[in-house]
Design a protein around this motif. Structure first.
Motif, PDB file in Angstrom:
ATOM      1  N   SER A  56      55.139 -25.147  22.493  1.00 39.64           N
ATOM      2  CA  SER A  56      54.089 -24.380  23.144  1.00 39.64           C
ATOM      3  C   SER A  56      52.737 -25.043  22.954  1.00 39.64           C
ATOM      4  CB  SER A  56      54.049 -22.954  22.581  1.00 39.64           C
ATOM      5  OG  SER A  56      53.015 -22.218  23.174  1.00 39.64           O
ATOM      6  N   ASP A  57      51.931 -25.052  24.006  1.00 41.84           N
ATOM      7  CA  ASP A  57      50.565 -25.552  23.913  1.00 41.84           C
ATOM      8  C   ASP A  57      49.588 -24.426  23.600  1.00 41.84           C
ATOM      9  OD1 ASP A  57      51.353 -28.137  24.484  1.00 41.84           O
ATOM     10  OD2 ASP A  57      51.194 -27.839  26.641  1.00 41.84           O
ATOM     11  N   ILE A  58      50.104 -23.254  23.347  1.00 39.82           N
ATOM     12  CA  ILE A  58      49.307 -22.081  22.998  1.00 39.82           C
ATOM     13  C   ILE A  58      49.832 -21.560  21.671  1.00 39.82           C
ATOM     14  CG2 ILE A  58      48.699 -19.720  23.692  1.00 39.82           C
ATOM     15  CD1 ILE A  58      49.236 -20.594  26.565  1.00 39.82           C
ATOM     16  N   PRO A  59      48.956 -21.123  20.749  1.00 39.74           N
ATOM     17  CA  PRO A  59      49.463 -20.575  19.481  1.00 39.74           C
ATOM     18  C   PRO A  59      50.473 -19.467  19.732  1.00 39.74           C
ATOM     19  CG  PRO A  59      47.076 -20.828  19.396  1.00 39.74           C
ATOM     20  CD  PRO A  59      47.478 -21.117  20.811  1.00 39.74           C
ATOM     21  N   GLY A 170      60.719 -16.576  26.926  1.00 39.26           N
ATOM     22  CA  GLY A 170      60.765 -18.001  27.228  1.00 39.26           C
ATOM     23  C   GLY A 170      62.100 -18.535  27.677  1.00 39.26           C
ATOM     24  N   MET A 171      63.003 -17.661  28.137  1.00 39.54           N
ATOM     25  CA  MET A 171      64.322 -18.124  28.548  1.00 39.54           C
ATOM     26  C   MET A 171      64.420 -18.200  30.073  1.00 39.54           C
ATOM     27  SD  MET A 171      66.872 -16.439  25.718  1.00 39.54           S
ATOM     28  CE  MET A 171      68.023 -17.816  25.815  1.00 39.54           C
ATOM     29  N   PHE A 172      65.461 -18.880  30.528  1.00 40.40           N
ATOM     30  CA  PHE A 172      65.720 -19.023  31.962  1.00 40.40           C
ATOM     31  C   PHE A 172      66.992 -18.244  32.284  1.00 40.40           C
ATOM     32  CE2 PHE A 172      67.770 -21.067  35.606  1.00 40.40           C
ATOM     33  CZ  PHE A 172      66.724 -21.073  36.521  1.00 40.40           C
ATOM     34  N   ARG A 315      56.370 -24.609  30.752  1.00 42.38           N
ATOM     35  CA  ARG A 315      55.017 -24.494  31.319  1.00 42.38           C
ATOM     36  C   ARG A 315      54.764 -23.094  31.868  1.00 42.38           C
ATOM     37  NH1 ARG A 315      52.114 -29.350  34.522  1.00 42.38           N
ATOM     38  NH2 ARG A 315      52.386 -31.019  33.004  1.00 42.38           N
ATOM     39  N   GLU A 316      55.742 -22.574  32.588  1.00 43.10           N
ATOM     40  CA  GLU A 316      55.578 -21.249  33.170  1.00 43.10           C
ATOM     41  C   GLU A 316      55.456 -20.182  32.091  1.00 43.10           C
ATOM     42  OE1 GLU A 316      58.023 -22.184  37.323  1.00 43.10           O
ATOM     43  OE2 GLU A 316      58.976 -21.054  35.702  1.00 43.10           O
ATOM     44  N   HIS A 317      56.198 -20.369  30.997  1.00 41.24           N
ATOM     45  CA  HIS A 317      56.115 -19.430  29.877  1.00 41.24           C
ATOM     46  C   HIS A 317      54.722 -19.476  29.257  1.00 41.24           C
ATOM     47  CE1 HIS A 317      57.386 -16.795  26.762  1.00 41.24           C
ATOM     48  NE2 HIS A 317      57.454 -17.697  25.817  1.00 41.24           N
ATOM     49  N   ASP A 318      54.160 -20.686  29.085  1.00 40.67           N
ATOM     50  CA  ASP A 318      52.797 -20.824  28.575  1.00 40.67           C
ATOM     51  C   ASP A 318      51.799 -20.130  29.488  1.00 40.67           C
ATOM     52  OD1 ASP A 318      52.621 -24.097  26.921  1.00 40.67           O
ATOM     53  OD2 ASP A 318      53.365 -22.164  26.254  1.00 40.67           O
ATOM     54  N   ARG A 320      52.258 -17.633  31.526  1.00 37.26           N
ATOM     55  CA  ARG A 320      52.360 -16.178  31.443  1.00 37.26           C
ATOM     56  C   ARG A 320      51.648 -15.647  30.203  1.00 37.26           C
ATOM     57  NH1 ARG A 320      57.643 -17.018  33.627  1.00 37.26           N
ATOM     58  NH2 ARG A 320      58.522 -17.207  31.526  1.00 37.26           N
ATOM     59  N   ARG A 321      51.643 -16.447  29.134  1.00 36.52           N
ATOM     60  CA  ARG A 321      51.055 -16.012  27.870  1.00 36.52           C
ATOM     61  C   ARG A 321      49.605 -16.428  27.722  1.00 36.52           C
ATOM     62  NH1 ARG A 321      53.579 -19.313  24.339  1.00 36.52           N
ATOM     63  NH2 ARG A 321      52.653 -18.199  22.601  1.00 36.52           N
ATOM     64  N   ARG A 322      49.136 -17.335  28.580  1.00 42.37           N
ATOM     65  CA  ARG A 322      47.805 -17.915  28.382  1.00 42.37           C
ATOM     66  C   ARG A 322      46.707 -16.851  28.418  1.00 42.37           C
ATOM     67  NH1 ARG A 322      46.494 -23.065  28.569  1.00 42.37           N
ATOM     68  NH2 ARG A 322      48.418 -23.631  29.641  1.00 42.37           N
ATOM     69  N   VAL A 323      46.848 -15.869  29.303  1.00 37.97           N
ATOM     70  CA  VAL A 323      45.810 -14.852  29.456  1.00 37.97           C
ATOM     71  C   VAL A 323      45.550 -14.137  28.139  1.00 37.97           C
ATOM     72  CG1 VAL A 323      45.219 -12.693  30.597  1.00 37.97           C
ATOM     73  CG2 VAL A 323      46.324 -14.527  31.883  1.00 37.97           C
ATOM     74  N   ALA A 324      46.590 -13.945  27.337  1.00 40.07           N
ATOM     75  CA  ALA A 324      46.434 -13.221  26.080  1.00 40.07           C
ATOM     76  C   ALA A 324      45.647 -13.998  25.047  1.00 40.07           C
ATOM     77  CB  ALA A 324      47.812 -12.874  25.513  1.00 40.07           C
ATOM     78  N   PHE A 325      45.530 -15.311  25.235  1.00 38.57           N
ATOM     79  CA  PHE A 325      44.876 -16.136  24.235  1.00 38.57           C
ATOM     80  C   PHE A 325      43.495 -16.611  24.656  1.00 38.57           C
ATOM     81  CE2 PHE A 325      48.108 -16.361  21.149  1.00 38.57           C
ATOM     82  CZ  PHE A 325      49.307 -16.274  21.826  1.00 38.57           C
TER      83      PHE A 325
END
Length: 484
Positions: A56-59, A170-172, A315-318, A320-325
């Motif tokens: 992940s590129d986000i904590p 984070g799964m497909f 990338r798509e998982h990141d 989706r989570r980016r807004v929270a960080f």
């Protein structure tokens, strides 16, 4: 509100599910009568903590709370999702489902079964509509695939909810349209496994030679293109039809023994086991897991950098989570635009964050600011963009593996064509690097600087005006070698 997952069966697969949910912020309750379950899951968790965050590129989110229940009823109480991962015995699974549905008749229940069809799992269930197959692949905490298999008795809305939960961790989820023994992926694996047994039995190849053929060749191709896309490429410019015309007749040739299975004798088992010991016996299972995990992280991050295959899922998982960080920007102060974590690939031989990654952190920060003012990828697709014309970086501290960093932007000046910004990369509120940048608004087709449109200036100008009242950073305007 933190959600809860119940894991019934804490073996290799159940432990992997527990790690996947926990590291994505879910509380997890595990039931497994094995007195060693806590130790085993603890070891799986240690491996997951060392590897999953590197994708992940986000904590990562704050880890959930892990607990162990004395009964199935206790484990599933209040659960939002239940994953069954007990031994592959149908009567055992039926007993587990019956116990679960005595207290949670409407809760989603995914089964990790690799062979049973959902209609078999649902037999005599109090509520068959909520039972389905969610078949993962080891290690569950790293590999994204989960085969989601419903039956005609399944509730379509429940299946869609289950798929969304799997995406959230984070799964497909691969929706298998018709139930079939062994689903999709394991049918391929079984075919390869049978042929491999014959190659060893007939003395054509050892276990190590077969593994080399896979990992040095088609395994890498399959890992990022799959089967049909790989063969489409093999057909050259003429494409798949050419490939089928050229190689289709091979299906009639006696290349494999897939229609015949070798007798599963003790001699064959000893032969396979002996060769496998010679190949890998110098490593413990935990060592092999860590080697595997490290290789998968490298492979998956390479795919992520290229936005391809499993890397596209990451990338798509990141995203989706980016807004929270990313905090909502406030124009009356330097704007925190990015939150990052120092990853293993960011570290140099000294154990510190390498120079190129400071510029990468600055780029992540400035890109987020450009998205904020409307100069995002959709805008770039129209033929216009901001180009970085100059950068000046000062290294003021050290960042190490696992450190959490923020990137903030202060607008020094802005007009129709130019954007002058000051970026601070901080750890615990203290600068580790500052980067001063001049960006130019460019017509990419014409290759020249042009005025930005009103839609962008209307968002940029208020920020520039608000920042005009801020103290000018002392590092603005510095030159290389200037004394402090």
């Amino acid at each position: 509100m933190t959600r809860k997952a119940a894991i019934i069966g804490g073996g290799v697969i159940g432990g992997g599910w527990a790690a996947r949910f926990l590291l994505n912020g879910w509380n997890v309750s595990v039931f497994d009568p094995d007195p060693q379950a806590a130790r085993k899951i603890g070891e799986v968790m240690a491996n997951a903590r060392a590897s999953l965050p590197a994708l992940s590129d986000i904590p990562m989110q704050a880890e959930g709370v892990l607990s162990f229940a004395d009964t199935i009823t206790e484990a599933v109480q209040g659960a939002d999702y239940i994953q069954e991962s007990v031994s592959e015995r149908l009567e055992l699974k039926h007993r587990v489902f019956a116990q679960i549905q005595q207290s949670c008749p409407d809760t989603l229940i995914g089964s990790s079964t690799s062979g049973f069809k959902p209609s078999e799992l649902q037999q005599n269930a109090a509520n068959p509509a909520t039972i389905f197959v969610a078949h993962p692949f080891n290690p569950v905490y790293l590999l994204p695939l989960a085969e989601v298999v419903p039956s005609p008795a399944s509730d379509p809305a429940a299946i869609e909810r289950a798929k969304e939960i799997l995406r959230e961790i984070g799964m497909f989820p691969l929706h298998v349209r018709k139930e079939i023994d062994a689903h999709i992926a394991d049918r391929f694996l079984e075919a390869v496994w049978r042929e491999a047994l014959w190659l060893v039995k007939d003395g054509i190849a050892t276990t190590e030679e077969i593994d080399e053929a896979i990992r040095m060749g088609f395994g890498l191709r399959w890992g990022q293109m799959g089967l049909f896309e790989t063969y489409r490429v093999a057909g050259g410019e003429a494409g798949m039809k050419h490939f089928m015309a050229q190689f289709g007749p091979c299906l009639q040739w006696p290349w494999t023994k897939l229609t015949d299975v070798p007798e599963f004798t003790e001699e064959l088992v000893d032969l396979i086991a002996g060769q496998s010991d010679a190949q890998s016996g110098h490593h413990t299972i935990r060592e092999l897991e860590r080697i595997r995990d490290g290789n998968l992280v490298g492979f998956l991050r390479a795919l992520k950098d290229r936005n391809w295959g499993a890397g596209k899922v990451l990338r798509e998982h990141d995203e989706r989570r980016r807004v929270a960080f990313v905090a909502a920007p406030a124009t009356g102060a330097p704007m925190v635009m990015a939150r990052m974590q120092v990853l293993p690939s960011w570290i140099d031989y000294n154990g510190h964050m390498t120079e190129s990654r400071y510029l990468f952190a600055a780029s992540e920060t400035s890109d987020a600011f450009l998205r904020f003012i409307g100069a995002d990828m959709d805008y770039v697709a129209t033929g216009f963009s901001y180009y970085t014309a100059e950068s000046h970086i000062m290294h003021k501290g050290e960042a190490k593996l696992g450190d959490h960093l923020t990137g903030s932007v202060q607008v020094i000046a802005a007009d129709e064509k130019r954007l002058h910004i000051f970026i601070a990369i901080q750890k615990d509120g203290v600068d580790v690097a500052t980067i001063e940048q001049m960006l130019l608004h460019v017509d990419m087709a014409a290759g020249r600087t042009v005025a930005a449109p009103a839609a962008i200036l209307d968002r940029l100008t208020p920020v520039a005006h608000a920042h005009a009242g801020l103290a000018r950073p002392t590092a603005v305007g510095r030159f290389t070698g200037q004394r402090n």
